[in-house]
Write a protein that holds these residues in place. Sequence first.
Motif, PDB file in Angstrom:
ATOM      1  N   PRO A  45       0.805  -1.231   0.000  1.00  0.00           N
ATOM      2  CA  PRO A  45       0.000   0.000   0.000  1.00  0.00           C
ATOM      3  C   PRO A  45       0.834   1.275   0.000  1.00  0.00           C
ATOM      4  CG  PRO A  45      -0.706  -1.471   1.758  1.00  0.00           C
ATOM      5  CD  PRO A  45       0.536  -2.050   1.170  1.00  0.00           C
ATOM      6  N   LEU A  46       2.091   1.180   0.377  1.00  0.00           N
ATOM      7  CA  LEU A  46       2.947   2.358   0.428  1.00  0.00           C
ATOM      8  C   LEU A  46       3.473   2.752  -0.953  1.00  0.00           C
ATOM      9  CD1 LEU A  46       4.182   4.288   2.530  1.00  0.00           C
ATOM     10  CD2 LEU A  46       6.175   2.791   2.572  1.00  0.00           C
ATOM     11  N   ILE A  47       3.493   1.834  -1.885  1.00  0.00           N
ATOM     12  CA  ILE A  47       4.061   2.089  -3.210  1.00  0.00           C
ATOM     13  C   ILE A  47       3.383   3.248  -3.942  1.00  0.00           C
ATOM     14  CG2 ILE A  47       4.418   1.090  -5.507  1.00  0.00           C
ATOM     15  CD1 ILE A  47       5.119  -1.526  -4.061  1.00  0.00           C
ATOM     16  N   PRO A  48       2.044   3.339  -3.988  1.00  0.00           N
ATOM     17  CA  PRO A  48       1.437   4.498  -4.679  1.00  0.00           C
ATOM     18  C   PRO A  48       1.806   5.841  -4.043  1.00  0.00           C
ATOM     19  CG  PRO A  48      -0.201   2.794  -4.331  1.00  0.00           C
ATOM     20  CD  PRO A  48       1.027   2.376  -3.582  1.00  0.00           C
ATOM     21  N   LEU A  49       1.899   5.866  -2.719  1.00  0.00           N
ATOM     22  CA  LEU A  49       2.293   7.105  -2.051  1.00  0.00           C
ATOM     23  C   LEU A  49       3.721   7.496  -2.419  1.00  0.00           C
ATOM     24  CD1 LEU A  49       1.753   9.345   0.059  1.00  0.00           C
ATOM     25  CD2 LEU A  49       2.700   7.762   1.755  1.00  0.00           C
ATOM     26  N   LEU A  50       4.609   6.535  -2.410  1.00  0.00           N
ATOM     27  CA  LEU A  50       5.995   6.820  -2.772  1.00  0.00           C
ATOM     28  C   LEU A  50       6.112   7.183  -4.249  1.00  0.00           C
ATOM     29  CD1 LEU A  50       7.851   4.040  -0.768  1.00  0.00           C
ATOM     30  CD2 LEU A  50       7.455   6.417  -0.118  1.00  0.00           C
ATOM     31  N   ALA A  51       5.299   6.574  -5.089  1.00  0.00           N
ATOM     32  CA  ALA A  51       5.310   6.909  -6.515  1.00  0.00           C
ATOM     33  C   ALA A  51       4.824   8.340  -6.736  1.00  0.00           C
ATOM     34  CB  ALA A  51       4.445   5.924  -7.297  1.00  0.00           C
ATOM     35  N   ALA A  52       3.927   8.812  -5.884  1.00  0.00           N
ATOM     36  CA  ALA A  52       3.445  10.195  -6.010  1.00  0.00           C
ATOM     37  C   ALA A  52       4.565  11.199  -5.788  1.00  0.00           C
ATOM     38  CB  ALA A  52       2.310  10.444  -5.026  1.00  0.00           C
ATOM     39  N   PHE A  53       5.559  10.824  -4.989  1.00  0.00           N
ATOM     40  CA  PHE A  53       6.698  11.720  -4.779  1.00  0.00           C
ATOM     41  C   PHE A  53       7.481  11.945  -6.065  1.00  0.00           C
ATOM     42  CE2 PHE A  53       6.239  10.682  -0.247  1.00  0.00           C
ATOM     43  CZ  PHE A  53       6.323  11.959   0.281  1.00  0.00           C
ATOM     44  N   LEU A  54       7.415  11.007  -6.979  1.00  0.00           N
ATOM     45  CA  LEU A  54       8.130  11.158  -8.244  1.00  0.00           C
ATOM     46  C   LEU A  54       7.528  12.260  -9.110  1.00  0.00           C
ATOM     47  CD1 LEU A  54       8.677   7.398  -9.069  1.00  0.00           C
ATOM     48  CD2 LEU A  54      10.329   9.010  -8.097  1.00  0.00           C
ATOM     49  N   LEU A  55       6.303  12.676  -8.801  1.00  0.00           N
ATOM     50  CA  LEU A  55       5.653  13.744  -9.560  1.00  0.00           C
ATOM     51  C   LEU A  55       6.033  15.136  -9.060  1.00  0.00           C
ATOM     52  CD1 LEU A  55       2.088  12.161  -9.773  1.00  0.00           C
ATOM     53  CD2 LEU A  55       3.908  12.089 -11.489  1.00  0.00           C
ATOM     54  N   ILE A  56       6.688  15.207  -7.926  1.00  0.00           N
ATOM     55  CA  ILE A  56       7.102  16.499  -7.368  1.00  0.00           C
ATOM     56  C   ILE A  56       8.323  16.993  -8.141  1.00  0.00           C
ATOM     57  CG2 ILE A  56       7.990  17.669  -5.311  1.00  0.00           C
ATOM     58  CD1 ILE A  56       6.399  15.641  -3.652  1.00  0.00           C
ATOM     59  N   PRO A  57       8.274  18.231  -8.624  1.00  0.00           N
ATOM     60  CA  PRO A  57       9.443  18.746  -9.346  1.00  0.00           C
ATOM     61  C   PRO A  57      10.597  19.024  -8.380  1.00  0.00           C
ATOM     62  CG  PRO A  57       7.751  20.435  -9.176  1.00  0.00           C
ATOM     63  CD  PRO A  57       7.183  19.188  -8.591  1.00  0.00           C
ATOM     64  N   GLY A  58      11.772  18.846  -8.892  1.00  0.00           N
ATOM     65  CA  GLY A  58      12.955  19.108  -8.083  1.00  0.00           C
ATOM     66  C   GLY A  58      14.043  18.109  -8.384  1.00  0.00           C
ATOM     67  N   PRO A  59      15.179  18.313  -7.756  1.00  0.00           N
ATOM     68  CA  PRO A  59      16.300  17.393  -7.973  1.00  0.00           C
ATOM     69  C   PRO A  59      15.956  15.977  -7.513  1.00  0.00           C
ATOM     70  CG  PRO A  59      17.006  19.334  -6.742  1.00  0.00           C
ATOM     71  CD  PRO A  59      15.533  19.407  -6.858  1.00  0.00           C
ATOM     72  N   ARG A  60      16.459  15.014  -8.230  1.00  0.00           N
ATOM     73  CA  ARG A  60      16.161  13.615  -7.925  1.00  0.00           C
ATOM     74  C   ARG A  60      16.653  13.210  -6.537  1.00  0.00           C
ATOM     75  NH1 ARG A  60      11.979  12.405 -10.569  1.00  0.00           N
ATOM     76  NH2 ARG A  60      12.194  12.754 -12.773  1.00  0.00           N
ATOM     77  N   TRP A  61      17.753  13.786  -6.076  1.00  0.00           N
ATOM     78  CA  TRP A  61      18.273  13.412  -4.773  1.00  0.00           C
ATOM     79  C   TRP A  61      17.338  13.873  -3.656  1.00  0.00           C
ATOM     80  CZ3 TRP A  61      19.512  16.759  -0.883  1.00  0.00           C
ATOM     81  CH2 TRP A  61      19.668  18.104  -1.208  1.00  0.00           C
ATOM     82  N   VAL A  62      16.645  14.988  -3.853  1.00  0.00           N
ATOM     83  CA  VAL A  62      15.693  15.469  -2.851  1.00  0.00           C
ATOM     84  C   VAL A  62      14.483  14.522  -2.805  1.00  0.00           C
ATOM     85  CG1 VAL A  62      14.111  17.339  -2.236  1.00  0.00           C
ATOM     86  CG2 VAL A  62      16.419  17.869  -3.044  1.00  0.00           C
ATOM     87  N   ILE A  63      14.015  14.118  -3.965  1.00  0.00           N
ATOM     88  CA  ILE A  63      12.889  13.188  -4.035  1.00  0.00           C
ATOM     89  C   ILE A  63      13.279  11.845  -3.407  1.00  0.00           C
ATOM     90  CG2 ILE A  63      11.403  11.911  -5.618  1.00  0.00           C
ATOM     91  CD1 ILE A  63      11.636  14.403  -7.484  1.00  0.00           C
ATOM     92  N   ALA A  64      14.467  11.366  -3.731  1.00  0.00           N
ATOM     93  CA  ALA A  64      14.948  10.109  -3.150  1.00  0.00           C
ATOM     94  C   ALA A  64      15.065  10.233  -1.629  1.00  0.00           C
ATOM     95  CB  ALA A  64      16.287   9.721  -3.758  1.00  0.00           C
ATOM     96  N   ALA A  65      15.518  11.374  -1.143  1.00  0.00           N
ATOM     97  CA  ALA A  65      15.631  11.581   0.302  1.00  0.00           C
ATOM     98  C   ALA A  65      14.250  11.574   0.966  1.00  0.00           C
ATOM     99  CB  ALA A  65      16.356  12.891   0.584  1.00  0.00           C
ATOM    100  N   MET A  66      13.263  12.193   0.322  1.00  0.00           N
ATOM    101  CA  MET A  66      11.910  12.194   0.883  1.00  0.00           C
ATOM    102  C   MET A  66      11.351  10.769   0.940  1.00  0.00           C
ATOM    103  SD  MET A  66      10.013  15.610  -0.558  1.00  0.00           S
ATOM    104  CE  MET A  66      10.085  15.135  -2.269  1.00  0.00           C
ATOM    105  N   ILE A  67      11.579  10.033  -0.126  1.00  0.00           N
ATOM    106  CA  ILE A  67      11.090   8.646  -0.163  1.00  0.00           C
ATOM    107  C   ILE A  67      11.761   7.821   0.928  1.00  0.00           C
ATOM    108  CG2 ILE A  67      11.140   6.532  -1.547  1.00  0.00           C
ATOM    109  CD1 ILE A  67      10.619   8.315  -4.010  1.00  0.00           C
ATOM    110  N   LEU A  68      13.076   7.968   1.072  1.00  0.00           N
ATOM    111  CA  LEU A  68      13.794   7.199   2.087  1.00  0.00           C
ATOM    112  C   LEU A  68      13.394   7.603   3.498  1.00  0.00           C
ATOM    113  CD1 LEU A  68      17.351   6.894   0.542  1.00  0.00           C
ATOM    114  CD2 LEU A  68      15.650   5.096   0.867  1.00  0.00           C
ATOM    115  N   LEU A  69      13.081   8.896   3.700  1.00  0.00           N
ATOM    116  CA  LEU A  69      12.641   9.345   5.026  1.00  0.00           C
ATOM    117  C   LEU A  69      11.331   8.689   5.440  1.00  0.00           C
ATOM    118  CD1 LEU A  69      13.533  13.138   5.112  1.00  0.00           C
ATOM    119  CD2 LEU A  69      14.380  11.349   6.623  1.00  0.00           C
ATOM    120  N   LEU A  70      10.517   8.338   4.496  1.00  0.00           N
ATOM    121  CA  LEU A  70       9.289   7.602   4.806  1.00  0.00           C
ATOM    122  C   LEU A  70       9.520   6.091   4.841  1.00  0.00           C
ATOM    123  CD1 LEU A  70       6.583   9.435   2.709  1.00  0.00           C
ATOM    124  CD2 LEU A  70       6.791   9.380   5.180  1.00  0.00           C
TER     125      LEU A  70
END
Length: 121
Positions: A45-70
């Motif tokens: 169930p967490l996969i769709p939420l984490l996939a939604a982070f990929l739609l946020i504009p910005g550097p990939r490392w910031v998105i990866a950090a947000m995903i890892l923080l969750l």
Amino acid sequence: MRPTPLQYLGYIVGKSLPAEMREWVRNDLVGPGATRRYLFRGILPLIPLLAAFLLIPGPRWVIAAMILLLLIPYVYFLVALTYVYRRHRLLTHGLDPALLTQREEHRRQRERDDYERRFGR
């Protein structure tokens, strides 16, 4: 006897199955691959939420950090609560929670028997 897809979906979200499916529940919670199934169902169930982070504009490392923080604390607590969750599910289906430690007790008994066979009492 296996649950219907609707019963299985209810089982995944926490509902109890009918008493005639206790053997299936027992196998699901303590049989081979039970921990793997529990972790898969927990992360799915967490996969769709984490996939939604990929739609946020910005550097990939910031998105990866947000995903890892969750993801890291979520997986940590998912693994830490494996025993508690599976024990609760056994109790809600009217099964003995001691089934969870049965495999470990058999392993300990085999080691003890092996030790006594090799070295005596």
